[in-house]
Design an enzyme around this catalytic site. Structure first.
Site, mmCIF file in Angstrom:
data_model
loop_
_atom_site.group_PDB
_atom_site.id
_atom_site.type_symbol
_atom_site.label_atom_id
_atom_site.label_comp_id
_atom_site.label_asym_id
_atom_site.label_seq_id
_atom_site.Cartn_x
_atom_site.Cartn_y
_atom_site.Cartn_z
ATOM 1 N N ARG A 1 0.826 -1.206 0.000
ATOM 2 C CA ARG A 1 0.000 0.000 0.000
ATOM 3 C C ARG A 1 0.859 1.254 0.000
ATOM 4 O O ARG A 1 0.973 1.957 -0.993
ATOM 5 C CB ARG A 1 -0.943 -0.026 1.214
ATOM 6 N N ASP A 2 1.506 1.528 1.095
ATOM 7 C CA ASP A 2 2.293 2.756 1.223
ATOM 8 C C ASP A 2 3.445 2.783 0.227
ATOM 9 O O ASP A 2 3.821 3.841 -0.278
ATOM 10 C CB ASP A 2 2.821 2.864 2.660
ATOM 11 N N HIS B 1 7.420 4.348 12.262
ATOM 12 C CA HIS B 1 7.287 4.303 10.800
ATOM 13 C C HIS B 1 8.309 5.297 10.241
ATOM 14 O O HIS B 1 8.073 6.501 10.240
ATOM 15 C CB HIS B 1 5.859 4.696 10.415
ATOM 16 N N HIS C 1 11.082 6.752 7.342
ATOM 17 C CA HIS C 1 11.570 6.850 5.966
ATOM 18 C C HIS C 1 13.072 7.107 6.018
ATOM 19 O O HIS C 1 13.599 7.593 7.015
ATOM 20 C CB HIS C 1 10.842 7.971 5.223
ATOM 21 N N CYS D 1 7.603 10.122 -0.511
ATOM 22 C CA CYS D 1 6.613 11.099 -0.071
ATOM 23 C C CYS D 1 6.523 12.196 -1.114
ATOM 24 O O CYS D 1 7.516 12.891 -1.365
ATOM 25 C CB CYS D 1 6.993 11.693 1.288
ATOM 26 N N ASN E 1 9.995 4.224 2.471
ATOM 27 C CA ASN E 1 10.078 3.666 3.818
ATOM 28 C C ASN E 1 11.370 2.861 3.936
ATOM 29 O O ASN E 1 11.920 2.393 2.942
ATOM 30 C CB ASN E 1 8.903 2.709 4.047
#
Length: 306
Positions: free
Chosen positions: A19-20, A211, A213, A244, A253
Site C-alpha cells: 500500500r504505502d 514508521h 523513511h 513522499c 520507507n
C-alpha cells in the site's frame, strides 16, 4: 523514562509495501502483481500486511484495484490485512473486502494538515469518529497513523506536545495501535527517543509503532534508538518501496530486508523468513524495472548469484 538496559526479545514488523510503498508509482501495476507480492509476503511470515487503500481513485489511481486485490489474495490464518480508510465510504468498501484492520490518519503538523487535506488537525481527527465507531462495532482493529511527527516540509520542526496531542486524540477514538511516522525522513536518534517517550505518556508504549523513511539515511539508527526505549512495532516496505510526494528527494520507507537483517544481528525474533522477503523484493523490483532500494536485499541476492 530512560533507555532500557536490554532490547526487546521480539518485535512485530508491519509490511507496508503493497500500500504505502506502491501507491506513488506512476505506472499502473496490475492487480495480479500486487496479489503475487502480498501472497509472497504472507508466506514469509508477516502477521500484519498493509494491503489496500480505499480512497478515491481520482486522488490515488494506483489503489483503484484494491477491492480486486483483496478478493484475490491467499488469506493465511492469523494474518491481518489492513486497509487505509479516509471516510465511511472507504470503511464500507474495506469491510466488504474483508479487511481485518482499518487505518485512519492525521498529521502532527498543522501546516501539513492544511496543505494536504485543507483542514485543521482537530477537524481531520473529528472526521474519523464515524469510521472509528463503525470499526469498533464490527470488531475490526483500528490503527491510527500520525504523519510528520518528526518534521514537516512546510513548517519545519514539530513540537513534542503537538505529537502528544494527536496521540491523545487517536487514543480517545479507540485506536488499538498508533503509528509515529517520520514522513519525510528527517528524524535522528535522540529526537526519535524524545518523541517516542513523549507519545508513551499518552498511549501504551507496547502499542506504539515506528514508521521511518530513509531520506537522510537515519532510518535504521532511529529504529535502534526506538528499540532502546522499548518500542516493539515497526513498519517497513519490501525493497524500500515508496516515497513522499510532499518532500523533494524523499525516499521510501525503510527497506524490510534491511530491518530484518538488523533484527537478526541483534538476536531479536520477528517470525519472518528473510530469504523469502528478499525473493519478494527482487520480484517487485524486477516488475518495476529497477534495482531494489534494500542494501541487504541486493547484497543477499548478489551473493546467491555467485
Amino acid at each position: 523514562m530512560k533507555p532500557q538496559a536490554s532490547l526487546p526479545k521480539h518485535v512485530k514488523i508491519v509490511e507496508v509495501g503493497p500500500r504505502d510503498g506502491l501507491q506513488n508509482e506512476k505506472e499502473t501495476i496490475p492487480a495480479a502483481v500486487k496479489v503475487e507480492l502480498i501472497d509472497r509476503l504472507s508466506r514469509a511470515g508477516f502477521a500484519n500486511i498493509e494491503a489496500a487503500s480505499f480512497v478515491s481513485p481520482k486522488w490515488v489511481p494506483q489503489m483503484a484495484t484494491s477491492a480486486a486485490v483483496m478478493a484475490a489474495i491467499e488469506r493465511r490464518p492469523g494474518v491481518i490485512y489492513s486497509a487505509l480508510t479516509p471516510n465511511m465510504q472507504g470503511f464500507d468498501a474495506a469491510l466488504a473486502a474483508g479487511a481485518g484492520e482499518v487505518v485512519i490518519f492525521g498529521s502532527a503538523s498543522e501546516a501539513f494538515s492544511q496543505k494536504n487535506i485543507n483542514c485543521s488537525i482537530a477537524e481531520s481527527i473529528a472526521r474519523f469518529e464515524g469510521v472509528a465507531l463503525a470499526a469498533k462495532e464490527r470488531g475490526l482493529r483500528l490503527r491510527g497513523s500520525i504523519s510528520c511527527a518528526f518534521g514537516c516540509p512546510y513548517q519545519g520542526e514539530v513540537a513534542l506536545d503537538a505529537v502528544a496531542d494527536v496521540v491523545a486524540r487517536m487514543r480517545e477514538l479507540g485506536c488499538d495501535e498508533i503509528d509515529i511516522a517520520d514522513t519525510i525522513g528527517v528524524a535522528t536518534p535522540r529526537q526519535t527517543q524524545a518523541v517516542m517517550l513523549r507519545a508513551a505518556r499518552e498511549f501504551d508504549l507496547a502499542r506504539l509503532s515506528g514508521h521511518f523513511h530513509d531520506t537522510y539515511g537515519q532510518a535504521l539508527a532511529n529504529i535502534y534508538a526506538s528499540l532502546e526505549v522499548g518500542v516493539e512495532i515497526f513498519h517497513s516496505s519490501v525493497s524500500g518501496l515508496g516515497g513522499c510526494p510532499y518532500a523533494k528527494g524523499a525516499t521510501g520507507n525503510v527497506a524490510t530486508e534491511d530491518v530484518l537483517y538488523l533484527m537478526q544481528g541483534l538476536g531479536i525474533a520477528t517470525g519472518i523468513d528473510l530469504d523469502l522477503v528478499v525473493d519478494a523484493g527482487q520480484f517487485i523490483a524486477a516488475h518495476l524495472g529497477r534495482k531494489g532500494a534494500s542494501r541487504a536485499g541486493n547484497a543477499i541476492a548478489a551473493k546467491r548469484a555467485g
